[in-house]
Each structure stands twice: as C-alpha cells, then as structure tokens.
Enzyme design. Sequence first.
Site, PDB file in Angstrom:
ATOM      1  N   TYR A   1     -24.723   8.442  39.827  1.00 16.20           N
ATOM      2  CA  TYR A   1     -26.074   8.537  40.398  1.00 16.20           C
ATOM      3  C   TYR A   1     -26.943   7.387  39.884  1.00 16.20           C
ATOM      4  CZ  TYR A   1     -30.861  10.297  40.840  1.00 16.20           C
ATOM      5  OH  TYR A   1     -32.199  10.417  41.093  1.00 16.20           O
TER       6      TYR A   1
ATOM      7  N   LYS B   1     -30.423  20.905  42.343  1.00 19.67           N
ATOM      8  CA  LYS B   1     -29.458  20.835  43.437  1.00 19.67           C
ATOM      9  C   LYS B   1     -28.805  22.209  43.668  1.00 19.67           C
ATOM     10  CE  LYS B   1     -30.435  16.406  43.392  1.00 19.67           C
ATOM     11  NZ  LYS B   1     -31.050  16.151  42.089  1.00 19.67           N
TER      12      LYS B   1
ATOM     13  N   ASP C   1     -21.298  15.349  34.231  1.00 21.93           N
ATOM     14  CA  ASP C   1     -22.333  15.777  35.174  1.00 21.93           C
ATOM     15  C   ASP C   1     -21.614  16.531  36.289  1.00 21.93           C
ATOM     16  OD1 ASP C   1     -24.186  16.035  37.217  1.00 21.93           O
ATOM     17  OD2 ASP C   1     -25.087  14.069  36.890  1.00 21.93           O
TER      18      ASP C   1
ATOM     19  N   ARG D   1     -42.948  25.990  24.986  1.00 18.36           N
ATOM     20  CA  ARG D   1     -42.175  24.762  24.802  1.00 18.36           C
ATOM     21  C   ARG D   1     -40.980  25.004  23.894  1.00 18.36           C
ATOM     22  NH1 ARG D   1     -42.734  20.474  21.115  1.00 18.36           N
ATOM     23  NH2 ARG D   1     -44.849  21.089  20.530  1.00 18.36           N
TER      24      ARG D   1
END
Length: 375
Positions: free
Chosen positions: A93, A190, A165, A40
């Site tokens: 988005y 993506k 973005d 982590r």
Amino acid sequence: MTQFHPKITPIYQTSVFTFEDLNELENYFEQPGNQYMYSRFGNPNTDELAAEVNKHEGGAGAVVTSSGMSAILVAVLTYCQAGDHVLCAEEIYGGSATLLSQELTRIGIAVTFVPAEELYSLANHVQPNTKMLLAETISNPLLQVLDIKRLAEQTKQSGIKLVIDNTFASPVITRPFEFGADMVMHSVTKYLSGHSDVTAGVVVCQEQDLKRAKQVVMTFGVNLSPFESWLAARGLKTLKLRIRQHSHNALAIAQFLQQHPKVEQVWYPGLEQHPQHQLATEQGKGMYGGMLSFRIADELGTVNSFMQALQHMPFAPSLAGVSTSISHPLRTSHRSFTPNRLTKLGITLGVIRLSVGIEDAEELIADLEQALEKI
C-alpha cells in the site's frame, strides 16, 4: 439501583472515568485491567474491539488505533527505534511505503524495499540492525499472494520479526500467526468494520510484544474513540458472512473480466492462471477475497469514460465496504511511487482496482459489461 444486562455493549462515550478516593486510584495502578481512568489509556469499547479481533486472529492480545496507518506506526515502533533498519515488501500500500520512506526515516529508522522475486532470500538485505519485515498477505493493488510460512522461515533464520498486514485477506481467509508471523495488523476501516463508516486500525500481538504495543498507543495518543470502536465491533459481527459473499462475487466478476475483449489483464488469486493460485487456495481456505484489479487501455479518455459509465460502482479511493466501488492506484493509493517503481510493478494508467461488495453478482457484472461497451 436496577441492574441492566444489555445484549450489546453500550457506548462509553466518555473521555475520563471517576474515582471514589486515592485508595481507588492506587488500585487502578496496582491492578491494571480492573478499572478505567482515561479513554486514551483504555475504554470498554476499545477493549471489546481489540478482544474480538484478537479472537479472530488467534493472538495473545491486541490494541486498536485511530487508523490503519497508525497501526503500522505502532507495529514498527513496537520493534524499532532510531538507528534500526526495516525491510518492506516492494509491492505494498502506498501509504505504508510513504510512512516508512518519508516519515520514519526522519526519526532515524532506515528502510529497504525488497522486490517480490527476492522476498524469500533475504540474506542480501538483512543488516546487523535490521529488526523487522513488513509485508501484505495479499498485496495492494496487484493481488500477489505471500507465502507466509516460507517467509517466516526466512525471517526467523535472520533473527528479525515478521509483521503481516492482513487487511486484504482478513482472518476469515488467512490467519498469519498459524504460518509463523510475529505480529498481524489491519486497517479496521476496511473488511473488519466493513461498512465504510469507520476509520480505525488494529495490531494483534504475541504475548511478549503486547505491553510495548499498548505503551506506544497510549503515549503517542493514536487510540481509537469509543464510538468508532463500538461501530467497528458492530461491523465485525458479520465479517464471516460478508467475506464469503465478497469472495463469491469477486470470483464471478474476475471470470467475466478475464474473457472480455476490452480487458487486457486481470489480477485475482481465484483465477487458475494467477501465479499463486495454488498457494492462495491452500492458505486461504478456498476463498480468495473481494479485491481484484484489471487493466483496460492506458488512455486517460478511456479510463474516464469507463468510470463515468458505471452506474452502481462509485470511484472511491478506499475499499472493502459492503457496496462495490472502484479505485485508481496510479492516481490515488500509489501516486507517491516513482515512475520507475510504478513501471516495474506494472501499475499503469489503465489499471483499475475493484472492491467487490456483497450485492448480487449478476447486477455487478451487468454494470461492468455496459460500461466496457462504452469505451
């Protein structure tokens, strides 16, 4: 023991790393980056992915996250806390809009959505507690191209940070730092990964923001797993080749759709008729990406008939894989938008978003042609 020199980084599929003793543990804390303790906090695979994306974008460093949504969360929390205010481009988005308007407002971060026609005159929207503006290089779903340099000048005058973005464009087409952005994020799911088999995000930072971004990832636990990091780094190796083919195919398809009598409108920056075509050409190194949208009749039966008739383009609510797919913004990515907002943006029932893959363009056009003939 024999020393191995693998050409490709192995998968460090472990949640924790061991230490010889307390002295070695203290060395971990005193000299960060020399050793790993807990995945982590860091892992060789996540670090490799972060470093490779950072190289593509030209930042000072990057952090990888469990999804594109968690990347947006990290970006916002790097700059904001309770009592702060965020600006966001109105056309964005749907998941990003929902995170800002429905979730971050619950923890005391206010948001204002800025219409496209007001993006380059922010004075009426910036408040004393405004910390940042979030916008997309190429907007989802109607492919409006952002003038990053012009917007960066506005945000700097207002003393706020510009977060871009860059998912639709990818750094192969546009590198927002070169135009003045303060932070760049992607849904790695993506184009960066590119094969529809990874869910991941990344935030690329300037030097002064990197430590805080890492702290947010570690403390909130939005880190990426070693295996998905390895898969994404593997996909990233072919990014330039894929983007060139995506762009080549999308332009050919956009030109075909534009002249088809059953297609009412096409949104693609590569078309000369696109309102930001010249900007896209200058900012995008002559490529326009693999995403486009088009409108057929705003009738449920027509849309369903078209989707059912496609033989090689599945209806899938995502994008940017090597295989072509279609999506429906009104019923998927932007279904949380109010009717008034959808109408204002022009997102209607007949709008189809097309994620163009890397197959032969002629085959894709033939599939679209036969499907359009059946409506």
